[in-house]
Every structure is written in structure tokens, then in C-alpha cells.
Write a protein that holds these residues in place. Structure first.
Motif, PDB file in Angstrom:
ATOM      1  N   PRO A 298      25.894 -26.213 -19.098  1.00 55.47           N
ATOM      2  CA  PRO A 298      25.565 -27.551 -19.609  1.00 55.47           C
ATOM      3  C   PRO A 298      26.400 -27.855 -20.855  1.00 55.47           C
ATOM      4  CG  PRO A 298      23.799 -26.003 -20.096  1.00 55.47           C
ATOM      5  CD  PRO A 298      24.758 -25.287 -19.194  1.00 55.47           C
ATOM      6  N   ILE A 299      26.706 -29.111 -21.033  1.00 57.94           N
ATOM      7  CA  ILE A 299      27.493 -29.538 -22.184  1.00 57.94           C
ATOM      8  C   ILE A 299      26.633 -30.482 -23.001  1.00 57.94           C
ATOM      9  CG2 ILE A 299      29.543 -30.803 -22.923  1.00 57.94           C
ATOM     10  CD1 ILE A 299      30.681 -30.104 -20.075  1.00 57.94           C
ATOM     11  N   TYR A 300      26.603 -30.265 -24.313  1.00 63.77           N
ATOM     12  CA  TYR A 300      25.852 -31.191 -25.136  1.00 63.77           C
ATOM     13  C   TYR A 300      26.796 -32.290 -25.598  1.00 63.77           C
ATOM     14  CZ  TYR A 300      22.370 -32.809 -28.432  1.00 63.77           C
ATOM     15  OH  TYR A 300      21.452 -33.576 -29.105  1.00 63.77           O
ATOM     16  N   PHE A 301      26.959 -33.289 -24.704  1.00 62.17           N
ATOM     17  CA  PHE A 301      27.989 -34.297 -24.882  1.00 62.17           C
ATOM     18  C   PHE A 301      27.926 -34.992 -26.236  1.00 62.17           C
ATOM     19  CE2 PHE A 301      27.464 -33.965 -20.298  1.00 62.17           C
ATOM     20  CZ  PHE A 301      28.788 -33.834 -19.890  1.00 62.17           C
ATOM     21  N   LEU A 302      26.711 -35.260 -26.712  1.00 61.10           N
ATOM     22  CA  LEU A 302      26.600 -36.078 -27.917  1.00 61.10           C
ATOM     23  C   LEU A 302      26.704 -35.255 -29.193  1.00 61.10           C
ATOM     24  CD1 LEU A 302      23.889 -38.563 -26.727  1.00 61.10           C
ATOM     25  CD2 LEU A 302      26.285 -39.020 -27.151  1.00 61.10           C
ATOM     26  N   ALA A 303      26.755 -33.931 -29.082  1.00 57.50           N
ATOM     27  CA  ALA A 303      26.849 -33.127 -30.294  1.00 57.50           C
ATOM     28  C   ALA A 303      28.125 -32.297 -30.288  1.00 57.50           C
ATOM     29  CB  ALA A 303      25.642 -32.212 -30.424  1.00 57.50           C
ATOM     30  N   GLU A 304      28.981 -32.549 -29.325  1.00 56.10           N
ATOM     31  CA  GLU A 304      30.196 -31.763 -29.177  1.00 56.10           C
ATOM     32  C   GLU A 304      31.373 -32.640 -29.604  1.00 56.10           C
ATOM     33  OE1 GLU A 304      31.873 -28.603 -28.912  1.00 56.10           O
ATOM     34  OE2 GLU A 304      29.902 -28.449 -27.950  1.00 56.10           O
ATOM     35  N   PRO A 305      31.994 -32.340 -30.751  1.00 54.78           N
ATOM     36  CA  PRO A 305      33.055 -33.234 -31.230  1.00 54.78           C
ATOM     37  C   PRO A 305      34.137 -33.506 -30.189  1.00 54.78           C
ATOM     38  CG  PRO A 305      32.498 -31.641 -32.913  1.00 54.78           C
ATOM     39  CD  PRO A 305      31.726 -31.246 -31.689  1.00 54.78           C
ATOM     40  N   SER A 306      34.430 -32.515 -29.333  1.00 57.69           N
ATOM     41  CA  SER A 306      35.504 -32.749 -28.373  1.00 57.69           C
ATOM     42  C   SER A 306      35.082 -33.709 -27.263  1.00 57.69           C
ATOM     43  CB  SER A 306      35.956 -31.412 -27.776  1.00 57.69           C
ATOM     44  OG  SER A 306      34.851 -30.771 -27.190  1.00 57.69           O
ATOM     45  N   TRP A 307      33.788 -33.922 -27.119  1.00 59.41           N
ATOM     46  CA  TRP A 307      33.315 -34.807 -26.051  1.00 59.41           C
ATOM     47  C   TRP A 307      32.924 -36.189 -26.539  1.00 59.41           C
ATOM     48  CZ3 TRP A 307      33.475 -34.793 -20.949  1.00 59.41           C
ATOM     49  CH2 TRP A 307      33.761 -33.583 -20.306  1.00 59.41           C
ATOM     50  N   PHE A 308      32.658 -36.308 -27.832  1.00 60.59           N
ATOM     51  CA  PHE A 308      31.996 -37.523 -28.308  1.00 60.59           C
ATOM     52  C   PHE A 308      32.790 -38.798 -28.016  1.00 60.59           C
ATOM     53  CE2 PHE A 308      30.667 -40.561 -31.573  1.00 60.59           C
ATOM     54  CZ  PHE A 308      29.343 -40.650 -31.223  1.00 60.59           C
ATOM     55  N   ARG A 309      34.099 -38.752 -28.280  1.00 58.23           N
ATOM     56  CA  ARG A 309      34.891 -39.967 -28.054  1.00 58.23           C
ATOM     57  C   ARG A 309      34.917 -40.344 -26.581  1.00 58.23           C
ATOM     58  NH1 ARG A 309      39.540 -37.959 -32.113  1.00 58.23           N
ATOM     59  NH2 ARG A 309      38.712 -38.881 -34.015  1.00 58.23           N
ATOM     60  N   THR A 310      34.970 -39.334 -25.738  1.00 56.30           N
ATOM     61  CA  THR A 310      34.936 -39.603 -24.296  1.00 56.30           C
ATOM     62  C   THR A 310      33.651 -40.344 -23.939  1.00 56.30           C
ATOM     63  OG1 THR A 310      35.997 -37.460 -24.084  1.00 56.30           O
ATOM     64  CG2 THR A 310      35.255 -38.515 -22.060  1.00 56.30           C
ATOM     65  N   VAL A 311      32.545 -39.873 -24.517  1.00 55.09           N
ATOM     66  CA  VAL A 311      31.265 -40.518 -24.225  1.00 55.09           C
ATOM     67  C   VAL A 311      31.275 -41.956 -24.718  1.00 55.09           C
ATOM     68  CG1 VAL A 311      28.804 -40.511 -24.770  1.00 55.09           C
ATOM     69  CG2 VAL A 311      29.957 -38.379 -24.248  1.00 55.09           C
ATOM     70  N   ILE A 312      31.774 -42.159 -25.944  1.00 48.65           N
ATOM     71  CA  ILE A 312      31.784 -43.516 -26.510  1.00 48.65           C
ATOM     72  C   ILE A 312      32.621 -44.447 -25.639  1.00 48.65           C
ATOM     73  CG2 ILE A 312      32.677 -44.887 -28.442  1.00 48.65           C
ATOM     74  CD1 ILE A 312      30.095 -43.581 -29.100  1.00 48.65           C
ATOM     75  N   VAL A 313      33.827 -43.984 -25.270  1.00 51.77           N
ATOM     76  CA  VAL A 313      34.714 -44.853 -24.488  1.00 51.77           C
ATOM     77  C   VAL A 313      34.128 -45.109 -23.101  1.00 51.77           C
ATOM     78  CG1 VAL A 313      36.992 -45.042 -23.449  1.00 51.77           C
ATOM     79  CG2 VAL A 313      36.762 -44.189 -25.773  1.00 51.77           C
ATOM     80  N   SER A 314      33.599 -44.077 -22.461  1.00 50.19           N
ATOM     81  CA  SER A 314      33.118 -44.316 -21.095  1.00 50.19           C
ATOM     82  C   SER A 314      31.829 -45.147 -21.080  1.00 50.19           C
ATOM     83  CB  SER A 314      32.959 -43.008 -20.317  1.00 50.19           C
ATOM     84  OG  SER A 314      32.387 -42.031 -21.116  1.00 50.19           O
ATOM     85  N   THR A 315      30.947 -44.951 -22.047  1.00 54.64           N
ATOM     86  CA  THR A 315      29.757 -45.812 -22.046  1.00 54.64           C
ATOM     87  C   THR A 315      30.146 -47.250 -22.398  1.00 54.64           C
ATOM     88  OG1 THR A 315      29.260 -45.153 -24.318  1.00 54.64           O
ATOM     89  CG2 THR A 315      28.075 -44.005 -22.584  1.00 54.64           C
ATOM     90  N   HIS A 316      31.186 -47.370 -23.227  1.00 56.29           N
ATOM     91  CA  HIS A 316      31.670 -48.721 -23.540  1.00 56.29           C
ATOM     92  C   HIS A 316      32.180 -49.406 -22.266  1.00 56.29           C
ATOM     93  CE1 HIS A 316      34.024 -51.915 -25.464  1.00 56.29           C
ATOM     94  NE2 HIS A 316      35.025 -51.521 -24.705  1.00 56.29           N
ATOM     95  N   ILE A 317      32.963 -48.665 -21.491  1.00 48.87           N
ATOM     96  CA  ILE A 317      33.478 -49.243 -20.240  1.00 48.87           C
ATOM     97  C   ILE A 317      32.315 -49.573 -19.313  1.00 48.87           C
ATOM     98  CG2 ILE A 317      34.839 -48.767 -18.161  1.00 48.87           C
ATOM     99  CD1 ILE A 317      36.697 -47.112 -19.894  1.00 48.87           C
ATOM    100  N   TRP A 318      31.387 -48.644 -19.227  1.00 49.17           N
ATOM    101  CA  TRP A 318      30.212 -48.848 -18.370  1.00 49.17           C
ATOM    102  C   TRP A 318      29.507 -50.150 -18.734  1.00 49.17           C
ATOM    103  CZ3 TRP A 318      24.940 -49.065 -19.600  1.00 49.17           C
ATOM    104  CH2 TRP A 318      24.061 -48.970 -18.521  1.00 49.17           C
TER     105      TRP A 318
END
Lengths: 517, 316, 283
Positions: free
Chosen positions: B166-186
Motif C-alpha cells: 500500500p502507498i500512503y499517497f497523501l503523506a508521501e512527498p514523491s506522490w503528492f503532486r501526482t495526486v494533486i494533478v490527477s484529482t485536479h484533472i478528475w
């Protein structure tokens, strides 16, 4: 008989005259009903016709104006009102010394006088003296002056964190008691990792993860913090020293690095056992067999008289009932030099109360504020219960164990808060609050109150904001790379000198500057 | 322009009219605007005196007007603050990523949607894709925190069933921007596609017919005819998107950020909020807001001018 | 022919996939809200294991949700009314080429998009106007949204001037032209404006947190946030026990908050899409 009556009569007259003498000048003051504005942690905003608040107000002849401030954004919303020139008489400061420092710097907090506290809040005073007989000269100070009164947490601050094993795994691997020395501990950890305790035929279990390491460090006498473990300083022969740079930690790291290389430590320890607000995830999911995550009340089994549910135990129960029922609690294992310890939260918390500078001009009101707090929170268990639940016999009563509890089975903190109960008035929680005897026995039995390691720093370090982030990163990186074998053990010495050079020495100096003895 | 003859037989030109001539003539229009302008004056202009605390050291007890002047001190501090520069950088990086990935997404979506021939289905897809636009980030934040949770979130449960960690997307600095950009697109892909869908419906059907006759394949039609016709709209939208590069979505980031990802997630608006309201450095925070707004205004004025030049289209 | 056929199937599948991604978060939320509270949530499921409405009952029982609905509805209705009136009366004159001092007024309006006094002066203003702890503090400051204003203005520009001119010759004044000629032609943009205002006021939470103190006047979003974020305030809770709401209750509360939008939205969406187009494209 006659003489006796006469004597009584004379005595009664004398008393009433004396009392009258004393009373007359203060009578007008007692009639004056002050309005105290007040900030508290609220589970729910208070309603305008709050019944419990009204009851307490009438009892103490005072009006309490509780500000409704959304707890999810407490600091911002309070600060906004402070910035707009509105200052409550009783100021709640959740951010510790940094917050207190801001408020003092803005000139909003009144300097407090220990004698005044002693006189007008005697029960509070006594309880704080019980915690530390130099309390008001040590805590809540900014530049040596007393401005804040921190909350004490007797329930958490007296007992260390859990030392908990998967009992079902232990049994399966042939251990019938929890380890007492580091050597025994090592055996158990290796068995957890190598012995396939979950019996699925896969090599997918580990002994421990990051938080379980607490007792390993503890076995060497210090406890280095990490980015989410706020423990830094230890009092060593009257000097505060920084845990993470002590030479003993090098030995601890040597042990951990070996365990890591042998596959005993969960490689996920870098991200930790905690995920967001959820604690002990790796342990609950059966990935590791040992953890120090959680406090006693997170794991406590169902005992007579205990009402709240243990969060982590019930979490485990949902996934594996058998595991939850067979949990084993141990003591921190003893290391080669005879030391042992587990993390213990501070009895003195970072949440503080300060008092409006406007009270400085009105000494009578200031005294009233302290007396009101003393009467609500500290004077008696029953008084606190009244402010927490409401009327005795209607809202609450003592159970067979002498513990006060609500008579309404639908009681929730949010509903009580609307009426002014819960933490709206009981802004300090005194140690008069009781736990059921069965719980106390259980705590004693597993020695939860022994060998806790706490953070001994109780002051605000002015340079902390400047260095904190970078030093923490340096420390985390050093520890992680040594454990994972990316850097040799001797890198520890490089880390120590770097830490000291890049601000650590300054912090150490500041920590030892003010009246620490 | 109608002209009137004056008493002396002289032609009265607009020049000779009193300055309030037009105002009098259109007094109804001016009167009509009064409530709106008054509302803006009271609720936007009156509080603007607060901007001066960027040049003062705000002391709560003294209030805004009495706090001491310090000139440009806070602006100097701004450029010496590593946190500010980091937030500035993060803002540009996140906006940049959103530009690179988030800008083409609605265009592709619109073009592909246009290829759907079943009208009812097309309408359904459109309707569904607009929905997230109407939900606040206060709600979406809570939703995504749950969705991405490492212990109970479906995304991680799916990863686990596939045998991954499991990946903690919202607490993992390497993932955070990906989450922000993809939820923005969503959230924005449907809504932002409206402009392009409209432009596509305006394309002359004859163009496609001609294309077919010339033997263009379907991909060639999409590429040359549809995208070709969209080019002016795309240009305009791109100019404005670039103009907004310093603006960040406070609500989104504020509701998704956790402290471990502050190093990559802290943007200008969230930092300004934190330093001002939480840490009580209002003057610094105001200076920061002022700095950002000036740049933002300059960028948008520039974008507006460029857009007007290229396509005679402007926001105002 | 065959390749095209394949492409159509691919497109079809892709669009269905996109729809699923759009809908799934909402579905997941809904599913959590109707799952029985004792079901283990850390197993991937597409449908609830056991359906139970107890989370909704609990969420509603707290008593705040109903009150929150009422306050939010009042706020939304007032907000829409003010927003429509002030936006239209400001946008219409601005759409006229012959408006005196037009550039200045446009500048006056646009400037407010980029500069504001900050949260402290705003708070002081609301207090000194006597709006504190009233619904007016929530609606008056947002009566004009400049971004929406510009789009409405652009729409008005697109209406052929000849229609208005003939009305003017018939002796109509500007007010009459606006109400009799322009507005009937602007139904779609009005619907759009209405929806924007409604969604804005329905979703707003920050201003209510600052300007509303009475618990009787709390809006829905504030209450929802308290339920959902309760767990995160653990540290702010200091020496006292933490309050964590179970996922099901959080989900049920969020569902109750967004429910009306999701239910109403499909019925009105066809109106506002027209308006959005007209306002955005022309100009």
C-alpha cells in the motif's frame, strides 16, 4: 446545661460578629457578578441556553461567555479575533510555547503571580505542586516570567506506551512469556520473522517496525525521536542532552542494522507503522508481531467498570478476533548495561492556558477567574463531574465502583458540549478523575508505570524554529541510512559532528540556559 | 452620430457638450449599477486599507492604523525566506504540471467525445463528467482522503490484492503532486471541455464531407479538421492558463495536504494562510499576498492583451 | 471499415471507463454510508456486505444536520436572489458601448478580483456593520462575483442591439428594456448564474466559520467538516480523549451534504450548459 447553652450563644454571637466583620467589606464584591470570556476545546459549539453552564454559573455567581470556535481550525480562528482586538479572559493555546510566545510578544497575556494562584486556586496549586514542586518556576515561562499554565495529563503522562506482542504468534513459536532482556527479545523478533507465525507458508512477517524500535533504543538508555515522535532531550546529571547524538545510540544502531540485514525489521519502517490518523496499521494487519504503538487505553482488554472502547484492540478484533484476545503485554527489555525504557508522554502537555492582559488592571476579576477554574476543575471529583455531565441523579451518578457516569446511554461529548458540559467548562482535567480499580490493577500488573522515558525539555527554545526542520531531516536520514546499511555504523560520528555544527550546539546551549537544575 | 443645431445655428459637436452630458443621458444605466458598485465598494474597497499592514509591523493591541511603519522590511524578508521561495517554487511546479497534463486533457476528451455517434450516450457521458465540478473541495478532500487511505481506501486495497505494497499517497512527498494533478484533472476535465465541445459543434459539417471525399482517414479527420478548427480556442485558453500560472487552488491543496508533504505541497496561498493566521505574522503574510496579486494582475493583463491581439477575444 | 469499427468500440469502452472513474468516488462514499458499522472496511468491495441505515440515523440524530440544512437553504436562497439582481444590474450597463466612464468602471470592478484587504479588516468591517453572527455576513460580501459578472456581460454583448434599439424607439427606458427584452432572451445564462450562486453558497464554509458564532446558526458545511475532520483534531484536543467518528458516519454525513446537489444536478444541467457556452465563447 444552661451554662453550656449560654456558652454556645456567646460563641455563636462572636462568630456571627466576626464573620460579619469579615463579610461586610467583601459583600459588595460577592454581589458583583463578573462575566468571564473563555475559550475551550469544543466537541460541538455551545447553545445559547446551555443548561449545564447555567447551573455552574449560578453556583459560582459568575457569567461565563464561552466563545464558539471551530475546533478543526481553532488556532486560526482565535488568532483572527485576537488580531481584531478581541481578547478572551481565558486564552487556550494549543501550540505550546511557540503559541504562548506569540501571544506574549503581542502583549496580550498577563504576567501571572504564583502567590495569587496559590491563594485563589489552592486545589490547582496543590495538584501542580504534586507534579513538580517547582512547577510555576519551570513551566509556562517566557523569558523567566510566568504567563501560561500547561494542562497536565495524568491518564497518559504516568504510563509509558504499549509493549505489546502478538500472543497467538508467541504461542505458535513456543514462547510462553514475554522477553525480559534484549537477548530474549532478539530471539522472539527473529522467530517472528523466520518462523512463519501466520502459517501461510510465505516469508511475509517481520519482528518489528519503526515504533517498536523504541524499546531497543530504550535498552541503551536514550530514545531518539523522529519526525513524528516528539522526544528529544534527557536530563543527564543535571544537564539536558540530546538523545539522538548520545554514543549509546551507536550501539543501538549496530543492533538494529544487523536485524535489518537479517530481515527482522519491516523494510516499510521508513514510512512507519502509522498511516495518517490510523495507528499501528502494520501490527493490526499482521505484518509485524511487536509494537510500541498506542497507549494503555488503546489496548486495554474489557475490564469491569471500563466504559470506553480500546481503539486499537477493537481495530485488531475486526480483522482477527483470536489475535485481539491473545495479545501479550510485556515490559521494556533490559539491555547489556542494565538499562530499559519505553516512550512515555509528558505529564505536562503542550496545551496551555494564558490569561488576558486586561485582567492585569482588574485584580479582583483575575482572582475570580482563578477561583472559578479551581472550583470547576480541581476542587472535587463531584464538582468536575457536575460541570462535565450536569446534575447529579438526573444526568449522572456514581456506579457501584464509585465512578461517575452519565445516566443517558445516548450521551455523547457533542451533545453534552451543546449544554455546556464535557470540556466546555472543565478546561483542566484534574487527577481526581478516577479509573475503575480493575484497570488500575491491570496497569500495575504489567508495570505500565515503570521505565518510561519522557522528554525532559520543558522550555521554549528560541532558535528551534530556525534549526528544527533541517536538523530533524539530518537525523532521520542518518538513522535510516545506518539501519538500512546504506551507510556504515561509523557514519554515526559524522552525523553527530554535523548535527552539532549545524545548530545543534546552539539548541543544547539554549536548553541548558534557563534555571534547569 | 446625430447632430443637433444650436440656437445660433452652430453645429453642436460632442466636444461642446458639458462633461456630464452622457451621464445624464444614460442616468438610468448608471442608476442601475449603483447597488452593485456600492456592494463592491463596501465589501471590497473599504477593507483595502488593511493592505498597509504589509508596510507596518502589525501589533494587535495597537490596531492597523497605529502599528509602526517599517517600510519594505517584510518584502525584504520575503525574498530571504526559504519557506517562501519553496512555496513559490511549489506553486510554479504544480501549476506547470497542471498545465502540461491538465490543459490537454479536456481537449482530448472533447475531441474523443465528438467521435461518439450515439447521441444519448454522449449526453450521458457529458452529464456525468461535469458532476465533480459542483462538489466543494471540503467534501472532495474528505472523499479522497478516504479513497486513498492506506488501510481502508479502495485504491490501496486494490494494490494489496494485486500483491503490491500500500502507498500512503497523501503523506508521501514523491506522490503528492501526482495526486494533486490527477484529482485536479478528475474534477475539471468535464467542465473545461464544454468550451471545446461547443467549438466543435460549430465546425461546418461540409469540412468533414470534403475530407472524406479526399480520402482522409478518421484519424486524419480528427487531427486536421477537428483539431485544426479548435486551434484558435486552444490558443486563447492556453494564453489564459499561462496567465494564471501563479494562482493555486487553495481549497484543493488545503484540504488534501498533510504535514509530511509540506516540502512539496506548500504553495503560496496555503503558506500565506499558515504564516498569517496560524503563526500570527500578518504583516509578512499580507506582503506575500500583495506580491502575489501584483504578479497575478500583471500576468492576466498581459494575457488579455495578447489574446485580444491574436483573436480579438478578451476577458474584458 | 473494420478498423473504424474497432475504434468505436475502443471509444465506447474508454468513455465508460471515464464515467466509472467519475462516479466511483461517489459510489464508494455512498457504499460506506450504507454499510453496517461492524463490517470490516479493509476489504475491497464493490457492494456493501450488509446494508444498514444506522449511520444516517446517527448522523441525523445529532440534531445539527436538520438545523444546518435550514440555515444553508436560507443562505442559498438569499444569496441567489442578491447575486442575480446585483450581477444583472451591473453586467447590463457594462455591456453597453456607450456607458459613460466604462473603462474606469470596468477597472474598478476587475481590480477587486486581484486585491483585497485581508481577513482581519474584513472581519472588522462585518463587526462594525453589525452583520456579525447574521446570515447577511454570508451573503452580502458575495453579492457580486466579478468572474461571473464578466461572463454575464459577455452574454449580454452577444444579444443583437437592434432588438433593444427598436424598444428604445418605442419609448422604453433602460430598466424596461432589461426586464422586457434582454432578460427573456437570457434564460440560459440566468439559469447558469443561479446554479453558480447556489453551488457557491451551498459549498461555502470558511466565511461561516469566521462570521457565525451561534450554534443555532451553523451551516451544513461547518457541521459536516466537524464530523469528518473530528479525528484530525486529536492533537488540538490536548489532555483530553480524542474524538474519532467512524468512517460510516463520516460518509453518511458527506452524503447528506452533497445529496441535494447530486439529485438536483441532472435535471438542471441542460439549462446551464447553454448559458456557460454563450457566456464563455462570445466576447
Amino acid at each position: 446545661m444552661k451554662r453550656y447553652l449560654a456558652g454556645t450563644f456567646i460563641f455563636a454571637v462572636a462568630v456571627s460578629v466576626l464573620a460579619g466583620c469579615v463579610k461586610t467589606p467583601t459583600a459588595s464584591n460577592q454581589d458583583e457578578r463578573y462575566t468571564i470570556s473563555w475559550t475551550a476545546w469544543q466537541a460541538s459549539p455551545i447553545e445559547s441556553d446551555a443548561r449545564i453552564k447555567k447551573m455552574i454559573e449560578d453556583k459560582l455567581n459568575v457569567n461565563i461567555d464561552i466563545w464558539n470556535i471551530e475546533p478543526t481550525r481553532f488556532e486560526e480562528l482565535l488568532n483572527l479575533r485576537l488580531a481584531s482586538g478581541e481578547v478572551p479572559d481565558v486564552i487556550r493555546i494549543p501550540q505550546g510555547y511557540a503559541g504562548l510566545n506569540n501571544i506574549v510578544a503581542q502583549g496580550l497575556a498577563a504576567k501571572l503571580d504564583e502567590d495569587m494562584i496559590k491563594k485563589h486556586a489552592p486545589n490547582l496549586y496543590q495538584e501542580y505542586m504534586e507534579c513538580d514542586n517547582n512547577f510555576f518556576k519551570k513551566y509556562g515561562l517566557i523569558d523567566g516570567d510566568l504567563y501560561g499554565i500547561p494542562l497536565l495529563q495524568w491518564i497518559r503522562g504516568k504510563y509509558h506506551q504499549a509493549v505489546v506482542y502478538r500472543g497467538d504468534w508467541m504461542k505458535k513459536l513456543g514462547f510462553d512469556k514475554t522477553p525480559e532482556t534484549l537477548q530474549e527479545f532478539e530471539e522472539v523478533m527473529y522467530a517472528f520473522a523466520k518462523g512463519d507465525p501466520d502459517g501461510n507458508g510465505k516469508n511475509d512477517t517481520y519482528g518489528l517496525s519503526n515504533i517498536g524500535m523504541d524499546v531497543v533504543y530504550g535498552a541503551f538508555g536514550y530514545l531518539p525521536g523522529s519526525k513524528d515522535r516528539e522526544i528529544k532531550w534527557k536530563n543527564k546529571d543535571g544537564q539536558l542532552v540530546y538523545n539522538a547524538i548520545q554514543p549509546e545510540m551507536k550501539d543501538a544502531l549496530r543492533v538494529l542494522a544487523k536485524w535489518y540485514a537479517d530481515g527482522v525489521i519491516d523494510p516499510e519502517f521508513v514510512t512507519g507503522e502509522k498511516v495518517g490518523a490510523q495507528m499501528a496499521v502494520s501490527f493490526i494487519n499482521g505484518r509485524i508481531g511487536f509494537t510500541c504503538e498506542g497507549r494503555w487505553f488503546d489496548w486495554v482488554p474489557e475490564l469491569p467498570g471500563r466504559k470506553e472502547v480500546a481503539k486499537l484492540r477493537t481495530g485488531l478484533e475486526k480483522i482477527d478476533k483470536n489475535a485481539a484476545d491473545s495479545l501479550m503485554f510485556g515490559v521494556p527489555p533490559v539491555g547489556p548495561a542494565g538499562k530499559s525504557g519505553a516512550l512515555q508522554e509528558k505529564l505536562v502537555t503542550d496545551v496551555m492556558y494564558a490569561f488576558s492582559v486586561d485582567l492585569k488592571a482588574d485584580a479582583k476579576k483575575m482572582e475570580k477567574v482563578f477561583s472559578v477554574i479551581d472550583k470547576i476543575c480541581f476542587e472535587s471529583y463531584e464538582g468536575a463531574l457536575e460541570a462535565w455531565f450536569g446534575e447529579k441523579g438526573v444526568d449522572w451518578d456514581y456506579d457501584e465502583l464509585g465512578i461517575g457516569d452519565s445516566l443517558d446511554d445516548k450521551w455523547t461529548p457533542a451533545n453534552a458540549s451543546k449544554l455546556g458540559g464535557h470540556t466546555q467548562l472543565v478546561i483542566f482535567k484534574s487527577n481526581k478523575w478516577k479509573e475503575p480499580p480493575a484497570v488500575m490493577e491491570w496497569l500495575k500488573k504489567y508495570k505500565w508505570d515503570e521505565n518510561g522515558i519522557t522528554d525532559d525539555l520543558y522550555m521554549y527554545l528560541p532558535s528551534s524554529p530556525k534549526y528544527k526542520v533541517d536538523l530533524q531531516k539530518l537525523e532521520d536520514d542518518a538513522y535510516i541510512s545506518i539501519i538500512t546499511g546504506k551507510k556504515p555504523i561509523d557514519y554515526f560520528d559524522t552525523f553527530v559532528s554535523q548535527w552539532r555544527k549545524e545548530g545543534g550546539d546552539i539548541l543544547t546551549q539554549e536548553a541548558n540556559r534557563g534555571g534547569n537544575n | 452620430m446625430r447632430q443637433r443645431i444650436g440656437a445660433a445655428g452652430r453645429i453642436i459637436t460632442p466636444r461642446d457638450r458639458p462633461w456630464y452630458y452622457n451621464h445624464k443621458k444614460h442616468k438610468n444605466l448608471l442608476l442601475m449599477m449603483l447597488p452593485g458598485l456600492l456592494s463592491l465598494f463596501v465589501f471590497s474597497y473599504l477593507p483595502m486599507y488593511g493592505m498597509q499592514i504589509a508596510f507596518r509591523d502589525f501589533i494587535f493591541k495597537l490596531g492597523i492604523w497605529q502599528s509602526p511603519w517599517v517600510g519594505l522590511k517584510h518584502f525584504r524578508d520575503l525574498f530571504e525566506s526559504a519557506h517562501f521561495l519553496n512555496a513559490f517554487k511549489n506553486t510554479l511546479v504544480i501549476s506547470g504540471l497542471q498545465l502540461v497534463f491538465g490543459f490537454p486533457a479536456p481537449i482530448i476528451f472533447a475531441v474523443l467525445l465528438n467521435e461518439i455517434r450515439v447521441l444519448k450516450f454522449k449526453k450521458l457521458v457529458q452529464t456525468i463528467s461535469y458532476l465533480p465540478h459542483f462538489i466543494s473541495w471540503a467534501v472532495l478532500g474528505g472523499m479522497f482522503i478516504q479513497l486513498l487511505s492506506p488501510s481502508v481506501g479502495p485504491v490501496n486495497l486494490l494494490l494489496k490484492t494485486m500483491g503490491m505494497q500500500p502507498i500512503y499517497f497523501l503523506a508521501e512527498p514523491s506522490w503528492f503532486r501526482t495526486v494533486i494533478v490527477s484529482t485536479h484533472i478528475w474534477q475539471t476535465i468535464g467542465w473545461n471541455s464544454i468550451v471545446y465541445i461547443a467549438a466543435i459543434t460549430n465546425i461546418d459539417a461540409e469540412l468533414y464531407e470534403a475530407g472524406k471525399i479526399d480520402g482522409a482517414t478518421r484519424f486524419q479527420q480528427i487531427f486536421y479538421i477537428t483539431l485544426g478548427a479548435l486551434m484558435p480556442v486552444i490558443t486563447i485558453m492556453l494564453i489564459f492558463a499561462v496567465g494564471k500560472i501563479i494562482n493555486d487552488n487553495f481549497d484543493q491543496i488545503f484540504n488534501l495536504m498533510t504535514s509530511p508533504v509540506e516540502s512539496v505541497g506548500e504553495v503560496l496561498s496555503t503558506y500565506s494562510y499558515k504564516i498569517g493566521l496560524v503563526k500570527m505574522q500578518y504583516s509578512f503574510s499580507t506582503a506575500m499576498g500583495l506580491f502575489k496579486n501584483v504578479i497575478s494582475l500583471l500576468l492576466i493583463l498581459f494575457a488579455n492583451r495578447v489574446a485580444k491581439k491574436i483573436n480579438d477575444y478578451g476577458l474584458w | 471499415m473494420k478498423r473504424i469499427h474497432f475504434f468505436d468500440i475502443f471509444l465506447f469502452a474508454l468513455m465508460i471507463f471515464i464515467c466509472l472513474i467519475m462516479v466511483y468516488p461517489f459510489w464508494n462514499l455512498f457504499m460506506n454510508s450504507i454499510t453496517a458499522p461492524d463490517v470490516n472496511m479493509s476489504v475491497l468491495r464493490l457492494f456493501p456486505e450488509r446494508v444498514s441505515l444506522s449511520s444516517y440515523v446517527k448522523a441525523i440524530e445529532s440534531g445539527d444536520i436538520g438545523r444546518g440544512y435550514l440555515n444553508t437553504i436560507v443562505r442559498t436562497v438569499l444569496g441567489i436572489g442578491l447575486n442575480l439582481i446585483l450581477t444583472v444590474t451591473l453586467a447590463y450597463p457594462l455591456s453597453k458601448k456607450h456607458l459613460p466612464n466604462k473603462a474606469f468602471i470596468t477597472g474598478f470592478v476587475v481590480f477587486t478580483m486581484y486585491f483585497n484587504g485581508g481577513v482581519v479588516p474584513n472581519y472588522l468591517l462585518i463587526r462594525s456593520l453589525g452583520l456579525y453572527d447574521t446570515v447577511w455576513a454570508l451573503v452580502l460580501p458575495h453579492a457580486v462575483n466579478v468572474f461571473h459578472l464578466i461572463i454575464v456581460r459577455n452574454f449580454f454583448i452577444s444579444i443583437p442591439y437592434s432588438l433593444e434599439e427598436s424598444a428604445m424607439i418605442d419609448g422604453c427606458n433602460e430598466f424596461q428594456i432589461l426586464t422586457r427584452i434582454v432578460l427573456p432572451l437570457s434564460k440560459s445564462i440566468m439559469a447558469t448564474l443561479l446554479l453558480w450562486a447556489a453551488v457557491f453558497h451551498w459549498n461555502a464554509w470558511f466565511d461561516a466559520m469566521i462570521y457565525i458564532k451561534s450554534s443555532e446558526k451553523q451551516v451544513l458545511q461547518t457541521i459536516m467538516r466537524r464530523v469528518v475532520l473530528g479525528s484530525m483534531s486529536g492533537s488540538a484536543n490536548g489532555a483530553f480523549e480524542e474524538l474519532v467518528n467512524p468512517e460510516n458516519i463520516k460518509a453518511a454525513t458527506i452524503m447528506l451534504t452533497v445529496g441535494p446537489i447530486i439529485v438536483v444536478y441532472p435535471f438542471i444541467q441542460r439549462y446551464f450548459i447553454k448559458g456557460q457556452l454563450a457566456g464563455a465563447i462570445k466576447g
